[in-house]
Design a protein around this motif. Structure first.
Motif, mmCIF file in Angstrom:
data_model
loop_
_atom_site.group_PDB
_atom_site.id
_atom_site.type_symbol
_atom_site.label_atom_id
_atom_site.label_comp_id
_atom_site.label_asym_id
_atom_site.label_seq_id
_atom_site.Cartn_x
_atom_site.Cartn_y
_atom_site.Cartn_z
ATOM 1 N N SER A 4 0.817 -1.211 0.000
ATOM 2 C CA SER A 4 0.000 0.000 0.000
ATOM 3 C C SER A 4 0.847 1.256 0.000
ATOM 4 C CB SER A 4 -0.921 -0.002 1.218
ATOM 5 O OG SER A 4 -0.151 -0.079 2.411
ATOM 6 N N SER A 5 2.048 1.175 0.593
ATOM 7 C CA SER A 5 2.917 2.345 0.655
ATOM 8 C C SER A 5 3.428 2.759 -0.701
ATOM 9 C CB SER A 5 4.112 2.067 1.580
ATOM 10 O OG SER A 5 4.874 0.998 1.059
ATOM 11 N N LEU A 6 3.342 1.838 -1.676
ATOM 12 C CA LEU A 6 3.856 2.138 -2.998
ATOM 13 C C LEU A 6 2.753 2.520 -3.983
ATOM 14 C CD1 LEU A 6 6.555 -0.651 -3.466
ATOM 15 C CD2 LEU A 6 6.812 1.654 -2.541
ATOM 16 N N LYS A 7 1.520 2.524 -3.538
ATOM 17 C CA LYS A 7 0.421 2.828 -4.459
ATOM 18 C C LYS A 7 0.166 4.332 -4.548
ATOM 19 C CE LYS A 7 -2.112 -1.495 -3.904
ATOM 20 N NZ LYS A 7 -3.392 -2.108 -3.525
ATOM 21 N N LEU A 8 -0.341 4.742 -5.693
ATOM 22 C CA LEU A 8 -0.780 6.124 -5.825
ATOM 23 C C LEU A 8 -1.974 6.351 -4.911
ATOM 24 C CD1 LEU A 8 -0.810 6.592 -9.691
ATOM 25 C CD2 LEU A 8 0.656 7.826 -8.114
ATOM 26 N N SER A 9 -2.138 7.568 -4.468
ATOM 27 C CA SER A 9 -3.328 7.893 -3.688
ATOM 28 C C SER A 9 -4.558 7.716 -4.561
ATOM 29 C CB SER A 9 -3.250 9.338 -3.183
ATOM 30 O OG SER A 9 -3.328 10.219 -4.285
ATOM 31 N N ARG A 10 -5.704 7.528 -3.930
ATOM 32 C CA ARG A 10 -6.936 7.358 -4.701
ATOM 33 C C ARG A 10 -7.208 8.576 -5.584
ATOM 34 N NH1 ARG A 10 -11.208 4.869 -0.253
ATOM 35 N NH2 ARG A 10 -10.117 2.879 0.066
ATOM 36 N N ALA A 11 -6.912 9.743 -5.043
ATOM 37 C CA ALA A 11 -7.160 10.962 -5.820
ATOM 38 C C ALA A 11 -6.276 11.013 -7.047
ATOM 39 C CB ALA A 11 -6.916 12.190 -4.942
ATOM 40 N N ALA A 12 -4.992 10.657 -6.860
ATOM 41 C CA ALA A 12 -4.059 10.701 -7.989
ATOM 42 C C ALA A 12 -4.453 9.690 -9.050
ATOM 43 C CB ALA A 12 -2.636 10.422 -7.503
ATOM 44 N N THR A 13 -4.838 8.489 -8.610
ATOM 45 C CA THR A 13 -5.234 7.464 -9.560
ATOM 46 C C THR A 13 -6.490 7.881 -10.328
ATOM 47 O OG1 THR A 13 -4.344 5.770 -8.098
ATOM 48 C CG2 THR A 13 -5.843 5.027 -9.807
ATOM 49 N N ALA A 14 -7.422 8.471 -9.594
ATOM 50 C CA ALA A 14 -8.648 8.932 -10.239
ATOM 51 C C ALA A 14 -8.356 10.021 -11.262
ATOM 52 C CB ALA A 14 -9.628 9.458 -9.184
ATOM 53 N N TYR A 58 5.101 11.481 -18.467
ATOM 54 C CA TYR A 58 4.940 11.737 -17.040
ATOM 55 C C TYR A 58 5.425 10.555 -16.211
ATOM 56 C CZ TYR A 58 2.660 12.182 -12.517
ATOM 57 O OH TYR A 58 2.412 12.214 -11.166
ATOM 58 N N ALA A 59 5.065 9.346 -16.622
ATOM 59 C CA ALA A 59 5.445 8.148 -15.866
ATOM 60 C C ALA A 59 6.957 7.976 -15.814
ATOM 61 C CB ALA A 59 4.803 6.910 -16.492
ATOM 62 N N LEU A 60 7.625 8.134 -16.956
ATOM 63 C CA LEU A 60 9.073 7.947 -16.971
ATOM 64 C C LEU A 60 9.795 9.066 -16.234
ATOM 65 C CD1 LEU A 60 9.739 6.549 -20.562
ATOM 66 C CD2 LEU A 60 9.482 5.322 -18.413
ATOM 67 N N ALA A 75 4.999 5.060 -11.222
ATOM 68 C CA ALA A 75 5.116 5.170 -12.678
ATOM 69 C C ALA A 75 4.460 3.992 -13.377
ATOM 70 C CB ALA A 75 6.594 5.262 -13.071
ATOM 71 N N MET A 76 4.654 2.791 -12.840
ATOM 72 C CA MET A 76 4.037 1.612 -13.443
ATOM 73 C C MET A 76 2.518 1.677 -13.346
ATOM 74 S SD MET A 76 6.191 -0.352 -14.938
ATOM 75 C CE MET A 76 5.148 -1.801 -15.159
ATOM 76 N N LEU A 77 1.987 2.205 -12.247
ATOM 77 C CA LEU A 77 0.542 2.344 -12.110
ATOM 78 C C LEU A 77 -0.019 3.304 -13.153
ATOM 79 C CD1 LEU A 77 -0.007 2.458 -8.244
ATOM 80 C CD2 LEU A 77 -0.848 0.725 -9.823
#
Length: 434
Positions: A4-14, A58-60, A75-77
């Protein structure tokens, strides 16, 4: 599943999802607008999704900003979201090009972290995108071959290079444009590289015929051609080619067309590093030790900036530097044993060499060429010290057993001989001795 510490926040993912979805819904191709593409340039044309390109960039940029596990995972997400937003049913050029470029970017991120299996899976998936641009598929096959060469899978690499040649086999040479020439040159060069790795200079030569005046001979193709010239002792022309590659790649941070696409160890930053490292080796072989030290130091700085100070490719450049000091000491009848030993020990550590007590076996493939060179060179510095000769002899035996080059013995590779018909060249892209 990522922590979970490596995941984007829900807002960022949205936000990512909304950006891609809205962009795809409202996008109308324009042939006049250039779009920035990942680390290798700017794409022009109506057959590329600009939102996908922006997300790739942006990812790279995100992955390279901190070079951490967290930034890599984020970046992978972004790229996974970008890929999933592409239509799974569309079989048009537009969709296939967009998917192919996302997969190229994902493979580069994965290979940079040493996750070669997943990187190769992404590259293989690109071959199923039959409507994608020829250069997208050539870039993927080139990268697949490059990864396998770095892993020591020479037979597989040769088969993949043949498949790359098959991709350009349907190109009408009479009506081909400059863009097709680039793809053709890259396909021939990657096949030539597989032959060079196996020591087959005569088999490699036909793949480089006509390269000198070929407009398509740029980037990876030009570097491999330079290495062929270097290995066959055409030093003057090899130097010209190396310098041309360095100038072009360093100057054109933003390329202007799809033909600049590259991934994994064939990407532009790796080409720049490898060309600089090869030029430094060439200066050693020409006896220009001052230029060699300066050039190899530049390569070392580039490797550390690109990969960090603890990466195996830093060990590759350190090996070349150590060999330079060793050749210089022999030619000038001087001594630099402490410098040589320090460089060799650091290189061997970064290359993650197996313990000396572990017997060499066929499963040891990755980086073994350079490990053998480093240990062979280090063994020479130990053997000239009477109290350390037994240690040096043991290391020498191990290095000779690990050496795989078919056309040069390890002892030949460690010395500069005017009578030799060929010279060893370390290719920093694939971590191999040619």
């Amino acid at each position: 599943m990522l922590p979970s510490s490596l995941k984007l926040s829900r807002a960022a993912t949205a936000t990512v999802a909304r950006t891609v979805q809205l962009g795809l819904a409202s996008f109308k191709p324009s042939s006049s607008t250039p779009y920035r593409l990942i680390h290798d340039g700017i794409i022009k044309g109506p057959n590329v999704n600009p939102v996908a390109l922006q997300m790739i960039d942006y990812a790279l940029s995100l992955a390279n900003s901190k070079k951490s596990d967290e930034s890599h995972a984020q970046a992978m997400l972004v790229l996974e979201q970008c890929l999933s937003s592409q239509s799974s049913e569309s079989q048009d050029v537009f969709t296939h090009n967009s998917k192919g470029m996302v997969l190229l970017a994902m493979s580069s991120l994965l290979s940079a972290r040493g996750n070669y299996d997943d990187a190769m899976e992404k590259l293989q998936n690109i071959q199923d995108l039959v409507h994608s641009h020829l250069d997208v598929r050539v870039a993927a096959m080139e990268a697949l071959t490059g990864i396998n060469l770095e892993m020591g899978n020479d037979d597989t690499s040769s088969v993949l290079a043949d498949k790359c040649l098959e991709l350009i086999g349907k190109v009408d040479l009479k009506n081909s444009d400059e863009g097709s020439e680039v793809a053709i040159a890259r396909a021939k060069a990657i096949k030539g590289l597989t032959e060079l790795v196996q020591g087959n200079l005569e088999s490699a030569e036909p793949f480089f015929q006509g390269f000198l005046d070929n407009k398509g001979c740029i980037g990876n193709a030009a570097l491999t051609y330079g290495e062929f010239l270097h290995a066959t002792r055409n030093f003057s022309l090899a130097k010209d080619i190396y310098q041309k590659v360095i100038q072009e790649v360093a100057k054109k941070k933003d390329f202007t067309d799809v033909h600049a696409l590259a991934a994994c160890n064939m990407a532009s930053e790796e080409v720049l590093l490898a060309a600089t490292c090869s030029l430094g080796q060439l200066e050693v072989h020409m006896g220009n030790f001052g230029n060699a030290e300066e050039t190899l130091t530049t390569a070392l700085n580039r490797a550390e900036q690109l990969f960090g100070s603890h990466h195996p490719k830093v060990g590759v450049v350190l090996t070349c530097l150590a060999l330079m000091f060793q050749h210089k000491a022999k030619q000038e009848h001087s001594s630099s044993l402490l410098i040589q030993e320090g460089l060799y020990r650091r290189a061997i550590d970064l290359l993650k060499a197996p313990p000396l007590d572990l017997e060499v076996n066929r499963t040891m493939r990755s980086r073994m060429d350079i490990i053998a060179l480093a240990r062979g060179g280090y063994a020479e510095t130990l053997c000239i010290q009477e109290n350390r000769k037994p240690e040096g002899e043991k290391m020498k035996r191990w290095a000779e057993a690990a050496w795989r080059n078919r056309s040069l013995s390890l002892s030949e590779a460690l010395k500069i001989s005017d009578s030799s018909t060929r010279m060893p060249v370390v290719d920093a892209r694939i971590v191999r001795a040619l």
